[in-house]
Design a protein around this motif. Structure first.
Motif, PDB file in Angstrom:
ATOM      1  N   MET A  21       0.748  -1.179   0.067  1.00 21.79           N
ATOM      2  CA  MET A  21       0.071  -0.010  -0.129  1.00 21.79           C
ATOM      3  C   MET A  21       0.948   1.208   0.031  1.00 21.79           C
ATOM      4  N   VAL A  22       0.363   2.428  -0.556  1.00 17.85           N
ATOM      5  CA  VAL A  22       1.102   3.645  -0.701  1.00 17.85           C
ATOM      6  C   VAL A  22       0.224   4.752  -0.148  1.00 17.85           C
ATOM      7  N   PHE A  23       0.891   5.864   0.039  1.00 15.36           N
ATOM      8  CA  PHE A  23      -0.052   6.845   0.378  1.00 15.36           C
ATOM      9  C   PHE A  23      -0.732   7.472  -0.697  1.00 15.36           C
ATOM     10  N   ASP A  24      -2.124   7.800  -0.599  1.00 18.71           N
ATOM     11  CA  ASP A  24      -2.843   8.428  -1.637  1.00 18.71           C
ATOM     12  C   ASP A  24      -3.248   9.782  -1.393  1.00 18.71           C
ATOM     13  N   ILE A  25      -2.748  10.818  -2.108  1.00 24.60           N
ATOM     14  CA  ILE A  25      -3.066  12.094  -1.797  1.00 24.60           C
ATOM     15  C   ILE A  25      -4.313  12.280  -1.571  1.00 24.60           C
ATOM     16  N   LYS A  26      -5.353  12.114  -2.671  1.00 25.76           N
ATOM     17  CA  LYS A  26      -6.764  12.444  -2.506  1.00 25.76           C
ATOM     18  C   LYS A  26      -7.400  11.791  -1.284  1.00 25.76           C
ATOM     19  N   SER A  27      -7.330  10.781  -0.841  1.00 24.96           N
ATOM     20  CA  SER A  27      -8.021  10.288   0.253  1.00 24.96           C
ATOM     21  C   SER A  27      -7.276  10.766   1.480  1.00 24.96           C
ATOM     22  N   GLN A  28      -6.050  11.065   1.425  1.00 26.10           N
ATOM     23  CA  GLN A  28      -5.242  11.040   2.703  1.00 26.10           C
ATOM     24  C   GLN A  28      -4.966   9.897   3.387  1.00 26.10           C
ATOM     25  N   ALA A  29      -5.131   8.874   2.860  1.00 21.52           N
ATOM     26  CA  ALA A  29      -5.097   7.355   3.367  1.00 21.52           C
ATOM     27  C   ALA A  29      -4.031   6.392   2.795  1.00 21.52           C
ATOM     28  N   LEU A  30      -3.568   5.281   3.391  1.00 21.59           N
ATOM     29  CA  LEU A  30      -3.222   4.534   2.515  1.00 21.59           C
ATOM     30  C   LEU A  30      -3.992   3.587   1.657  1.00 21.59           C
ATOM     31  N   LYS A  31      -3.451   3.455   0.323  1.00 22.36           N
ATOM     32  CA  LYS A  31      -4.211   3.038  -0.713  1.00 22.36           C
ATOM     33  C   LYS A  31      -3.481   1.703  -1.429  1.00 22.36           C
ATOM     34  N   CYS A  32      -4.066   0.873  -1.737  1.00 27.23           N
ATOM     35  CA  CYS A  32      -3.652  -0.333  -2.399  1.00 27.23           C
ATOM     36  C   CYS A  32      -3.583  -0.132  -4.154  1.00 27.23           C
ATOM     37  N   PRO A  33      -2.657   0.007  -4.922  1.00 26.46           N
ATOM     38  CA  PRO A  33      -2.755   0.404  -6.297  1.00 26.46           C
ATOM     39  C   PRO A  33      -3.406  -0.697  -6.981  1.00 26.46           C
ATOM     40  N   TYR A  34      -3.536  -1.918  -6.326  1.00 31.16           N
ATOM     41  CA  TYR A  34      -3.937  -2.955  -7.071  1.00 31.16           C
ATOM     42  C   TYR A  34      -5.558  -3.165  -7.120  1.00 31.16           C
ATOM     43  N   CYS A  35      -6.028  -3.330  -5.771  1.00 31.94           N
ATOM     44  CA  CYS A  35      -7.405  -3.539  -5.637  1.00 31.94           C
ATOM     45  C   CYS A  35      -8.244  -2.179  -4.920  1.00 31.94           C
ATOM     46  N   GLU A  36      -7.424  -1.215  -4.730  1.00 34.83           N
ATOM     47  CA  GLU A  36      -7.927   0.161  -4.265  1.00 34.83           C
ATOM     48  C   GLU A  36      -8.550  -0.061  -3.017  1.00 34.83           C
ATOM     49  N   THR A  37      -7.961  -0.892  -2.099  1.00 30.10           N
ATOM     50  CA  THR A  37      -8.486  -0.723  -0.849  1.00 30.10           C
ATOM     51  C   THR A  37      -7.829   0.255   0.057  1.00 30.10           C
ATOM     52  N   GLU A  38      -8.716   0.988   1.004  1.00 30.44           N
ATOM     53  CA  GLU A  38      -8.074   2.117   1.687  1.00 30.44           C
ATOM     54  C   GLU A  38      -8.102   1.944   3.073  1.00 30.44           C
ATOM     55  N   VAL A  39      -6.860   2.544   3.883  1.00 27.74           N
ATOM     56  CA  VAL A  39      -6.786   2.125   5.220  1.00 27.74           C
ATOM     57  C   VAL A  39      -6.360   3.703   5.644  1.00 27.74           C
ATOM     58  N   ALA A  40      -7.146   4.336   6.687  1.00 28.64           N
ATOM     59  CA  ALA A  40      -6.724   5.284   7.402  1.00 28.64           C
ATOM     60  C   ALA A  40      -5.674   5.537   8.011  1.00 28.64           C
TER      61      ALA A  40
END
Length: 357
Positions: A21-40
């Motif tokens: 998982m990598v930091f996603d700027i839009k959601s300001q959360a960790l996001k999986c680039p493969y399945c788009e799962t987000e974790v705060a």
């Protein structure tokens, strides 16, 4: 999300598909680039200041190397900090792909970070607007601003707090007028009568910001400032997951030298204003300052950056990763400059003819 340690390498693994998982700027959360799962990201915690006299102990106890490693560019020597499970393909400063992992310490762990707010596509939109108004640039300049070269980098800064007790000396001046005869006419001439003055100042300085990067100079960074440092978050390694952070090249001690220069300029201005309460003008201000309870912290601030070549010369631009403000260097079109000079000469000629006809 599970946080795993593999040979001391911290990896934020997606519990859904196992991807990193990598930091996603839009959601300001960790996001999986493969399945788009987000974790705060956990925002709990405080931003601490550290005693300036205890720098060496803090360096020895820093555990930042457990989360990151340092890569060095063979072309320009820039040192960049990356989280251990990603591969850096290009130097964040010069764009070279000749980068090597090193055993060098990452240094003092950041205490705070200002997360990216501007996404890559937004940065490119702002860049397109900026290029559009570079009137003296070659017409093919826009072809060089390639989105694949744009990289997200955190630039290191030190901040300093300090109590100051100062004494100052200066000259306070009061205006008076003398009547003189000039070319047969009487005129009043303003003169100054100077007096020695002195005083004391007591002031607390909070978060004096000092750029700790040698590659992103003060001139460059001032071009995209300010950053809203009151919005920083306590540092979490999740924020740089998938990103780069330049390793500071200015030590805490060196940084405080620059901080004192900033503080001295503010104190000189405070002394100037105090003298002007009683006098008409002031000169020769000299301030001597004692510093007490000095504290500091390491802060990471976000930029988008890229380097490009034009006819054998290298240029760079950066974009404030929070506000989108841009500063960069670019080539000039001598054809356009020549045309502008010719037009200027023509305008001056017609003005001269008009006023002398």
């Amino acid at each position: 999300m599970s946080e795993e340690k593999q040979e001391d390498i911290q990896v934020f693994t997606c519990e859904n598909c196992g991807g990193n998982m990598v930091f996603d700027i839009k959601s300001q959360a960790l996001k999986c680039p493969y399945c788009e799962t987000e974790v705060a990201i956990d925002h709990e915690g405080e931003v601490h200041e550290y005693d300036f006299s205890n720098v060496s102990t803090l360096e020895e106890k820093s555990n930042w190397n457990e989360d990151v490693e340092v890569i060095t560019c063979e072309s320009c020597g820039a040192e960049t900090v990356v989280d251990k499970h990603i591969t850096a393909l290009h130097c964040s400063y010069c764009g070279s792909s000749h980068v090597l992992k090193t055993k060098q310490s990452a240094g003092i762990k950041p205490e705070a970070i200002l997360p990216f707010k501007i996404e890559k596509h937004q940065a490119m939109e702002e860049l397109s607007k900026w290029v559009k108004y570079r009137w003296l640039a070659p017409n093919d300049l826009k072809l060089l601003y390639q989105s694949d070269k744009l990289q997200a980098v955190y630039v290191p800064y030190w901040t300093y707090d300090a109590n100051t007790s100062s004494t100052y000396t200066a000259r306070g001046g009061r205006y008076y007028y003398e009547t003189r005869e000039i070319n047969g006419k009487k005129e009043q001439v303003q003169k100054v009568r100077w007096y020695p003055v002195s005083g004391q100042l007591h002031q607390f300085f909070d978060d004096i910001l000092v750029n700790a990067s040698h590659h992103y100079s003060n001139t460059i960074m001032c071009g995209v400032e300010p950053f809203n440092t009151d919005r920083v978050e306590p540092y979490q390694s999740e924020y740089i997951s998938g990103y780069m952070a330049e390793r500071y090249s200015l030590s805490v001690q060196e940084g405080f030298t620059f901080a004192k220069q900033k503080i001295n300029r503010e104190l000189e201005e405070a002394a100037r204003l105090e003298v002007l309460r009683y006098y008409d003008t002031v000169s020769g201000i000299h301030v001597q300052t004692h510093y007490d309870h000095v504290t500091f912290k390491h802060v990471l601030l976000p930029i988008w950056t890229a380097t490009y070549d034009y006819k054998g010369k290298q240029y760079q631009y950066i974009i404030n990763g929070e506000t989108g403000r841009i500063h960069g260097t670019y080539p000039y079109s001598w054809v356009k400059i020549t045309i502008l000079i010719i037009l200027g000469i023509i305008v001056i000629y017609f003005i001269f003819v008009y006023f002398n006809s």
